[in-house]
Design a protein around this motif. Structure first.
Motif, PDB file in Angstrom:
ATOM      1  N   ASN A  94     -19.407 -66.950 -84.352  1.00  7.93           N
ATOM      2  CA  ASN A  94     -18.875 -66.228 -84.995  1.00  7.93           C
ATOM      3  C   ASN A  94     -18.613 -64.782 -84.338  1.00  7.93           C
ATOM      4  O   ASN A  94     -17.452 -64.523 -83.816  1.00  7.93           O
ATOM      5  N   ALA A  95     -19.360 -64.318 -83.797  1.00 12.70           N
ATOM      6  CA  ALA A  95     -19.576 -63.451 -82.707  1.00 12.70           C
ATOM      7  C   ALA A  95     -18.601 -63.269 -81.436  1.00 12.70           C
ATOM      8  O   ALA A  95     -17.852 -62.514 -81.358  1.00 12.70           O
ATOM      9  N   ILE A  96     -18.968 -64.450 -81.571  1.00 12.38           N
ATOM     10  CA  ILE A  96     -18.703 -64.958 -79.692  1.00 12.38           C
ATOM     11  C   ILE A  96     -17.239 -64.689 -79.136  1.00 12.38           C
ATOM     12  O   ILE A  96     -16.583 -64.159 -78.580  1.00 12.38           O
ATOM     13  N   THR A  97     -16.390 -65.313 -80.302  1.00 12.10           N
ATOM     14  CA  THR A  97     -14.777 -65.474 -80.216  1.00 12.10           C
ATOM     15  C   THR A  97     -14.858 -64.571 -80.904  1.00 12.10           C
ATOM     16  O   THR A  97     -13.164 -64.169 -80.721  1.00 12.10           O
ATOM     17  N   ALA A  98     -15.483 -63.934 -82.011  1.00 14.81           N
ATOM     18  CA  ALA A  98     -14.355 -62.376 -82.326  1.00 14.81           C
ATOM     19  C   ALA A  98     -14.349 -61.403 -81.120  1.00 14.81           C
ATOM     20  O   ALA A  98     -13.721 -60.751 -81.014  1.00 14.81           O
ATOM     21  N   ILE A  99     -15.684 -61.254 -80.435  1.00 14.37           N
ATOM     22  CA  ILE A  99     -15.738 -60.525 -79.291  1.00 14.37           C
ATOM     23  C   ILE A  99     -15.179 -60.054 -77.798  1.00 14.37           C
ATOM     24  O   ILE A  99     -13.884 -59.641 -77.578  1.00 14.37           O
ATOM     25  N   THR A 100     -14.362 -62.045 -77.706  1.00 10.33           N
ATOM     26  CA  THR A 100     -13.659 -62.423 -76.510  1.00 10.33           C
ATOM     27  C   THR A 100     -12.562 -62.545 -77.044  1.00 10.33           C
ATOM     28  O   THR A 100     -11.242 -62.441 -76.349  1.00 10.33           O
ATOM     29  N   LYS A 101     -12.192 -62.899 -78.182  1.00 12.44           N
ATOM     30  CA  LYS A 101     -11.017 -63.138 -78.907  1.00 12.44           C
ATOM     31  C   LYS A 101      -9.974 -64.449 -78.426  1.00 12.44           C
ATOM     32  O   LYS A 101      -8.808 -64.736 -78.051  1.00 12.44           O
ATOM     33  N   CYS A 102     -11.390 -65.398 -78.319  1.00 14.79           N
ATOM     34  CA  CYS A 102     -10.921 -66.293 -77.785  1.00 14.79           C
ATOM     35  C   CYS A 102     -10.904 -68.175 -78.724  1.00 14.79           C
ATOM     36  O   CYS A 102     -12.111 -67.591 -80.376  1.00 14.79           O
ATOM     37  N   CYS A 103     -10.848 -68.852 -78.517  1.00 11.15           N
ATOM     38  CA  CYS A 103     -11.381 -70.249 -79.515  1.00 11.15           C
ATOM     39  C   CYS A 103     -11.861 -70.895 -79.277  1.00 11.15           C
ATOM     40  O   CYS A 103     -13.167 -70.652 -77.947  1.00 11.15           O
ATOM     41  N   VAL A 104     -12.854 -71.732 -80.305  1.00  9.11           N
ATOM     42  CA  VAL A 104     -13.994 -72.003 -79.420  1.00  9.11           C
ATOM     43  C   VAL A 104     -13.980 -73.178 -78.513  1.00  9.11           C
ATOM     44  O   VAL A 104     -15.160 -72.688 -77.772  1.00  9.11           O
ATOM     45  N   SER A 105     -13.128 -73.200 -78.057  1.00  7.92           N
ATOM     46  CA  SER A 105     -13.377 -74.385 -76.655  1.00  7.92           C
ATOM     47  C   SER A 105     -12.875 -73.684 -75.250  1.00  7.92           C
ATOM     48  O   SER A 105     -13.376 -73.348 -74.227  1.00  7.92           O
ATOM     49  N   GLU A 106     -12.600 -72.134 -75.563  1.00  5.40           N
ATOM     50  CA  GLU A 106     -12.022 -71.356 -74.589  1.00  5.40           C
ATOM     51  C   GLU A 106     -13.440 -70.921 -73.484  1.00  5.40           C
ATOM     52  O   GLU A 106     -14.057 -70.976 -72.887  1.00  5.40           O
ATOM     53  N   VAL A 107     -14.359 -70.375 -75.330  1.00  2.70           N
ATOM     54  CA  VAL A 107     -15.332 -70.244 -74.971  1.00  2.70           C
ATOM     55  C   VAL A 107     -17.234 -70.931 -74.223  1.00  2.70           C
ATOM     56  O   VAL A 107     -17.620 -70.990 -73.871  1.00  2.70           O
ATOM     57  N   LEU A 108     -16.771 -72.391 -75.097  1.00  2.14           N
ATOM     58  CA  LEU A 108     -17.328 -73.687 -74.804  1.00  2.14           C
ATOM     59  C   LEU A 108     -16.871 -73.661 -73.073  1.00  2.14           C
ATOM     60  O   LEU A 108     -17.827 -74.027 -72.519  1.00  2.14           O
ATOM     61  N   ASN A 109     -15.888 -72.797 -72.140  1.00  2.00           N
ATOM     62  CA  ASN A 109     -15.312 -73.912 -71.206  1.00  2.00           C
ATOM     63  C   ASN A 109     -15.917 -72.765 -70.370  1.00  2.00           C
ATOM     64  O   ASN A 109     -15.728 -72.933 -69.365  1.00  2.00           O
ATOM     65  N   VAL A 110     -16.426 -71.970 -70.804  1.00  3.43           N
ATOM     66  CA  VAL A 110     -17.019 -70.370 -69.131  1.00  3.43           C
ATOM     67  C   VAL A 110     -18.779 -70.592 -70.197  1.00  3.43           C
ATOM     68  O   VAL A 110     -19.483 -69.877 -70.784  1.00  3.43           O
TER      69      VAL A 110
END
Length: 236
Positions: A196-212
């Protein structure tokens, strides 16, 4: 259904508004607790659901006065966690000898707070898997999922749980009456704390934050910490 329950939805925003709308559309006796312009528009033109599964509008009873709603058979408790204690006290006179309360909130402590005020035997745990929000007053935007799980806090089966599950199935809510709702609540907590926090901060979806690699590591550390807390708590 042979028996028509009186169902109160406490908190009529994204979660409560969507499930209340589905129940009302199917002909259930639904009463929404709402306020402000959201309430005014529901009274004026009905509750509108804009959903990827299909749009609809339903005329449903709505009020900001708990006295007008009165004692209910089933209460879906859908307010934000920080409003749990205040709201539980507010609806005390809506709870009768036969009332069942299902919390559909995030977190793992809300049911205990509700039970301390309204009676632990009245409360069942629940979790909603849904993407929905108030798009504008009187309008719920439903963008993803729409299922829920619920169960007895003591675990196992129950007559009331099976009956409520039949109601959810009848109105075509994808529901599961599970034998270990506490485990399911902690599983959702692990997910929420991880993403929740990381997707809100980065404004990215789940798949995007998992790929970094860097954000993936943050998610893994957060999830492991919550899992550790859950394990410690269960051993106490």
């Amino acid at each position: 259904m042979e028996k028509k329950l009186k169902i109160a939805i406490i908190g009529s925003d994204g979660v409560g508004g969507y499930y209340g709308g589905i129940l009302s559309k199917a002909g259930m006796d639904v009463h929404l607790l709402a306020r402000g312009e959201h309430l005014n528009m529901i009274k004026k033109r009905g509750l509108q659901i804009r959903s990827y599964k299909g749009d609809f509008c339903t005329k449903v009873e709505a009020s900001e006065n708990t006295d007008e709603i009165g004692v209910s058979d089933l209460i879906l408790f859908c307010v934000k966690s920080f409003d749990t204690e205040k709201t539980a006290k507010l609806i005390k006179h809506m709870v009768g000898s036969h009332t069942t309360i299902i919390s559909l909130q995030n977190g793992v402590d809300n049911e205990e707070i509700i039970g301390n005020i309204l009676g632990h035997e009245k409360v069942m745990g629940g979790i909603a898997f849904i993407g929905s929000r108030v798009a504008e007053p009187g309008v719920i935007l439903h963008t993803a999922a729409g299922s829920l799980s619920f169960g007895e806090l003591s675990g196992g089966e129950s007559e009331r749980g099976n009956f409520i599950n039949k109601i959810f199935k009848y109105v075509q809510i994808e529901a599961r009456f599970v034998s270990n709702i506490k485990k399911a609540m902690w599983q959702k907590m692990v997910w929420n704390c991880g993403f929740n926090a990381i997707t809100a901060i980065t404004k990215c979806c789940v798949s995007e934050v998992l790929n970094v690699p860097e954000t993936r590591k943050v998610i893994e550390v957060s999830m492991k910490e919550v899992d550790r807390k859950a394990s410690c708590r269960e051993r106490v």
